[in-house]
Design a protein around this motif. Sequence first.
Motif, PDB file in Angstrom:
ATOM      1  N   LYS A  41      -1.575  15.494  -9.010  1.00  9.61           N
ATOM      2  CA  LYS A  41      -1.097  15.200  -7.655  1.00  9.61           C
ATOM      3  C   LYS A  41      -1.777  14.009  -6.990  1.00  9.61           C
ATOM      4  O   LYS A  41      -1.871  13.942  -5.761  1.00  9.61           O
ATOM      5  CB  LYS A  41      -1.206  16.444  -6.760  1.00  9.61           C
ATOM      6  CG  LYS A  41      -0.455  17.649  -7.311  1.00  9.61           C
ATOM      7  CD  LYS A  41       1.000  17.324  -7.584  1.00  9.61           C
ATOM      8  CE  LYS A  41       1.735  18.454  -8.270  1.00  9.61           C
ATOM      9  NZ  LYS A  41       3.134  18.099  -8.613  1.00  9.61           N
ATOM     10  N   PHE A  42      -2.221  13.053  -7.801  1.00  6.49           N
ATOM     11  CA  PHE A  42      -2.672  11.788  -7.237  1.00  6.49           C
ATOM     12  C   PHE A  42      -1.446  10.911  -6.974  1.00  6.49           C
ATOM     13  O   PHE A  42      -0.414  11.038  -7.636  1.00  6.49           O
ATOM     14  CB  PHE A  42      -3.630  11.077  -8.197  1.00  6.49           C
ATOM     15  CG  PHE A  42      -4.983  11.719  -8.301  1.00  6.49           C
ATOM     16  CD1 PHE A  42      -6.018  11.329  -7.466  1.00  6.49           C
ATOM     17  CD2 PHE A  42      -5.221  12.718  -9.230  1.00  6.49           C
ATOM     18  CE1 PHE A  42      -7.273  11.923  -7.555  1.00  6.49           C
ATOM     19  CE2 PHE A  42      -6.468  13.317  -9.331  1.00  6.49           C
ATOM     20  CZ  PHE A  42      -7.496  12.919  -8.488  1.00  6.49           C
ATOM     21  N   MET A 259     -15.441  11.559 -14.683  1.00  6.32           N
ATOM     22  CA  MET A 259     -16.837  11.466 -14.267  1.00  6.32           C
ATOM     23  C   MET A 259     -17.187  10.063 -13.776  1.00  6.32           C
ATOM     24  O   MET A 259     -18.035   9.897 -12.895  1.00  6.32           O
ATOM     25  CB  MET A 259     -17.758  11.869 -15.419  1.00  6.32           C
ATOM     26  CG  MET A 259     -17.561  13.303 -15.898  1.00  6.32           C
ATOM     27  SD  MET A 259     -17.598  14.534 -14.555  1.00  6.32           S
ATOM     28  CE  MET A 259     -19.274  14.334 -13.960  1.00  6.32           C
ATOM     29  N   ALA A 260     -16.525   9.057 -14.333  1.00  8.29           N
ATOM     30  CA  ALA A 260     -16.829   7.674 -13.962  1.00  8.29           C
ATOM     31  C   ALA A 260     -16.111   7.230 -12.696  1.00  8.29           C
ATOM     32  O   ALA A 260     -16.658   6.456 -11.905  1.00  8.29           O
ATOM     33  CB  ALA A 260     -16.472   6.733 -15.114  1.00  8.29           C
ATOM     34  N   TRP A 261     -14.885   7.726 -12.495  1.00 12.79           N
ATOM     35  CA  TRP A 261     -14.047   7.136 -11.461  1.00 12.79           C
ATOM     36  C   TRP A 261     -13.580   8.090 -10.358  1.00 12.79           C
ATOM     37  O   TRP A 261     -13.224   7.644  -9.268  1.00 12.79           O
ATOM     38  CB  TRP A 261     -12.810   6.491 -12.100  1.00 12.79           C
ATOM     39  CG  TRP A 261     -13.061   5.078 -12.527  1.00 12.79           C
ATOM     40  CD1 TRP A 261     -13.233   4.614 -13.801  1.00 12.79           C
ATOM     41  CD2 TRP A 261     -13.186   3.932 -11.668  1.00 12.79           C
ATOM     42  NE1 TRP A 261     -13.452   3.255 -13.790  1.00 12.79           N
ATOM     43  CE2 TRP A 261     -13.425   2.811 -12.496  1.00 12.79           C
ATOM     44  CE3 TRP A 261     -13.117   3.749 -10.291  1.00 12.79           C
ATOM     45  CZ2 TRP A 261     -13.597   1.527 -11.984  1.00 12.79           C
ATOM     46  CZ3 TRP A 261     -13.286   2.463  -9.777  1.00 12.79           C
ATOM     47  CH2 TRP A 261     -13.521   1.375 -10.628  1.00 12.79           C
ATOM     48  N   ILE A 262     -13.534   9.376 -10.620  1.00 10.97           N
ATOM     49  CA  ILE A 262     -12.918  10.278  -9.641  1.00 10.97           C
ATOM     50  C   ILE A 262     -13.965  10.925  -8.737  1.00 10.97           C
ATOM     51  O   ILE A 262     -15.014  11.381  -9.202  1.00 10.97           O
ATOM     52  CB  ILE A 262     -12.062  11.345 -10.351  1.00 10.97           C
ATOM     53  CG1 ILE A 262     -10.903  10.647 -11.070  1.00 10.97           C
ATOM     54  CG2 ILE A 262     -11.534  12.371  -9.361  1.00 10.97           C
ATOM     55  CD1 ILE A 262      -9.949  11.563 -11.768  1.00 10.97           C
ATOM     56  N   PRO A 268     -12.148  20.198  -6.963  1.00  8.43           N
ATOM     57  CA  PRO A 268     -11.538  21.511  -6.677  1.00  8.43           C
ATOM     58  C   PRO A 268     -10.012  21.464  -6.651  1.00  8.43           C
ATOM     59  O   PRO A 268      -9.353  22.413  -7.095  1.00  8.43           O
ATOM     60  CB  PRO A 268     -12.114  21.873  -5.303  1.00  8.43           C
ATOM     61  CG  PRO A 268     -13.381  21.099  -5.203  1.00  8.43           C
ATOM     62  CD  PRO A 268     -13.110  19.810  -5.915  1.00  8.43           C
ATOM     63  N   ILE A 269      -9.458  20.362  -6.135  1.00 11.05           N
ATOM     64  CA  ILE A 269      -7.997  20.225  -6.110  1.00 11.05           C
ATOM     65  C   ILE A 269      -7.468  20.124  -7.538  1.00 11.05           C
ATOM     66  O   ILE A 269      -6.477  20.766  -7.900  1.00 11.05           O
ATOM     67  CB  ILE A 269      -7.581  18.984  -5.293  1.00 11.05           C
ATOM     68  CG1 ILE A 269      -8.070  19.108  -3.852  1.00 11.05           C
ATOM     69  CG2 ILE A 269      -6.059  18.800  -5.333  1.00 11.05           C
ATOM     70  CD1 ILE A 269      -7.854  17.854  -3.021  1.00 11.05           C
ATOM     71  N   ILE A 270      -8.140  19.312  -8.343  1.00 21.15           N
ATOM     72  CA  ILE A 270      -7.741  19.162  -9.746  1.00 21.15           C
ATOM     73  C   ILE A 270      -7.765  20.513 -10.450  1.00 21.15           C
ATOM     74  O   ILE A 270      -6.824  20.876 -11.168  1.00 21.15           O
ATOM     75  CB  ILE A 270      -8.674  18.163 -10.468  1.00 21.15           C
ATOM     76  CG1 ILE A 270      -8.448  16.749  -9.928  1.00 21.15           C
ATOM     77  CG2 ILE A 270      -8.450  18.201 -11.974  1.00 21.15           C
ATOM     78  CD1 ILE A 270      -9.435  15.726 -10.453  1.00 21.15           C
ATOM     79  N   ASP A 309       0.183  19.866   1.474  1.00 25.56           N
ATOM     80  CA  ASP A 309      -0.569  18.633   1.238  1.00 25.56           C
ATOM     81  C   ASP A 309      -0.044  17.809   0.065  1.00 25.56           C
ATOM     82  O   ASP A 309      -0.254  16.595   0.025  1.00 25.56           O
ATOM     83  CB  ASP A 309      -2.047  18.967   0.980  1.00 25.56           C
ATOM     84  CG  ASP A 309      -2.695  19.656   2.170  1.00 25.56           C
ATOM     85  OD1 ASP A 309      -2.546  19.134   3.293  1.00 25.56           O
ATOM     86  OD2 ASP A 309      -3.323  20.712   1.979  1.00 25.56           O
ATOM     87  N   PHE A 310       0.630  18.461  -0.883  1.00 24.36           N
ATOM     88  CA  PHE A 310       1.071  17.767  -2.092  1.00 24.36           C
ATOM     89  C   PHE A 310       2.500  18.179  -2.446  1.00 24.36           C
ATOM     90  O   PHE A 310       2.975  19.239  -2.034  1.00 24.36           O
ATOM     91  CB  PHE A 310       0.136  18.085  -3.272  1.00 24.36           C
ATOM     92  CG  PHE A 310      -1.307  17.791  -2.994  1.00 24.36           C
ATOM     93  CD1 PHE A 310      -1.780  16.490  -3.004  1.00 24.36           C
ATOM     94  CD2 PHE A 310      -2.192  18.821  -2.700  1.00 24.36           C
ATOM     95  CE1 PHE A 310      -3.108  16.216  -2.735  1.00 24.36           C
ATOM     96  CE2 PHE A 310      -3.526  18.563  -2.432  1.00 24.36           C
ATOM     97  CZ  PHE A 310      -3.983  17.248  -2.444  1.00 24.36           C
ATOM     98  N   ASP A 311       3.147  17.324  -3.214  1.00 19.64           N
ATOM     99  CA  ASP A 311       4.523  17.586  -3.621  1.00 19.64           C
ATOM    100  C   ASP A 311       4.537  18.507  -4.845  1.00 19.64           C
ATOM    101  O   ASP A 311       4.213  18.083  -5.958  1.00 19.64           O
ATOM    102  CB  ASP A 311       5.232  16.268  -3.945  1.00 19.64           C
ATOM    103  CG  ASP A 311       6.681  16.485  -4.362  1.00 19.64           C
ATOM    104  OD1 ASP A 311       7.190  17.611  -4.192  1.00 19.64           O
ATOM    105  OD2 ASP A 311       7.298  15.525  -4.869  1.00 19.64           O
ATOM    106  N   PHE A 312       4.923  19.741  -4.621  1.00 16.44           N
ATOM    107  CA  PHE A 312       5.043  20.712  -5.705  1.00 16.44           C
ATOM    108  C   PHE A 312       6.503  21.128  -5.902  1.00 16.44           C
ATOM    109  O   PHE A 312       6.780  22.220  -6.395  1.00 16.44           O
ATOM    110  CB  PHE A 312       4.188  21.956  -5.408  1.00 16.44           C
ATOM    111  CG  PHE A 312       2.748  21.805  -5.777  1.00 16.44           C
ATOM    112  CD1 PHE A 312       2.306  22.096  -7.062  1.00 16.44           C
ATOM    113  CD2 PHE A 312       1.828  21.352  -4.848  1.00 16.44           C
ATOM    114  CE1 PHE A 312       0.974  21.951  -7.403  1.00 16.44           C
ATOM    115  CE2 PHE A 312       0.493  21.202  -5.177  1.00 16.44           C
ATOM    116  CZ  PHE A 312       0.060  21.504  -6.462  1.00 16.44           C
TER     117      PHE A 312
END
Length: 328
Positions: A41-42, A259-262, A268-270, A309-312
């Motif tokens: 959901k990014f 780990m590098a970018w997010i 928790p959302i992921i 909050d997100f498109d589901f």
Amino acid sequence: MQWTTAFEIPSFEPKINHDTVLYSIGSCFSSTIGEKLQDRKFNMVNNPFGTLFNPVSICQAMEDSILEMPVNTDLILIRDGLYLHFGMHSDVVAYSKESLDRLIQKKQHLSKVQLEKATHILITFGTAWVYEYGNSDQIVANCHKQPAGLFEKRLLKTEEITKAFASFLSILQQFNPKAKIILTVSPVRHTKDGIPENQLSKSILRLACHEIVTEFPNAHYFPSYEIMMDELRDYRFYKEDLVHPTEQAEEYIWEKFMMAWIDPKSFPIIKEVESIKKDLAHRPFNVESPAHLKFLENLHKKLERMSHDFDFSKEIDQLRKQVQYRGK
């Protein structure tokens, strides 16, 4: 005993979170990471022109989109009754020349809108081998299985790649100077070019990436290729074609990317989205059991809650189909 060569990947800033705007383009590795980000959901536009392999075609596609360049109809061809474009992957296809023109314009507009507000742009270079069409010196993105005699195959020079990137970036920065570029070299092996030739190609791409990140402060390199070649140096991490990484390898590289970018605040959302995906894939022994009905009810509540909050919408539709199937 150590069985792998691990290496440290720095943590980059600014982080990707669920408020950032993302755009992905390039080799199929871009599609893989893009799909994982989309699924979680990014805000992502993922490889709108289909898989593009060489850096010149990748940069040209983005440049044409931002500048709203007209579609080069000289590069449209017909294959098996379908219309394709030498600047696009075969996923971009239509039943008429006019329809293909409109489709490409639509994809260019989608790219322009996303690129002009993107916080992060993921670009994956796949190969430095290119094909020039006819006598025009026009580098094509895809030969679309046309006769080899129509093309001249050659190897890009490092300076050609850096020049193409610099041209794209100069245009992008007029509209979006703050965008961060994440460069990576695809771990997919182009063995059809030959093993030595593939390695030569990857070396040129890697050198070009090094020169780009050295020259441009907003460009960064993520070592997906090195992770595959060194940390996962074993054929068990390749699919049966011995070319593409397995799902296990893709997941490992994805975790490194996370780990590098997010931003950890998005973890928790992921995790919750991944849980929903897992629940939707669940296949019960008895679809009519009270336990399964309660399971579906709880899943629906979770989807409704997160939909604020997100498109589901796709997931809710998938759940409805399961309920309808149960009722038959």
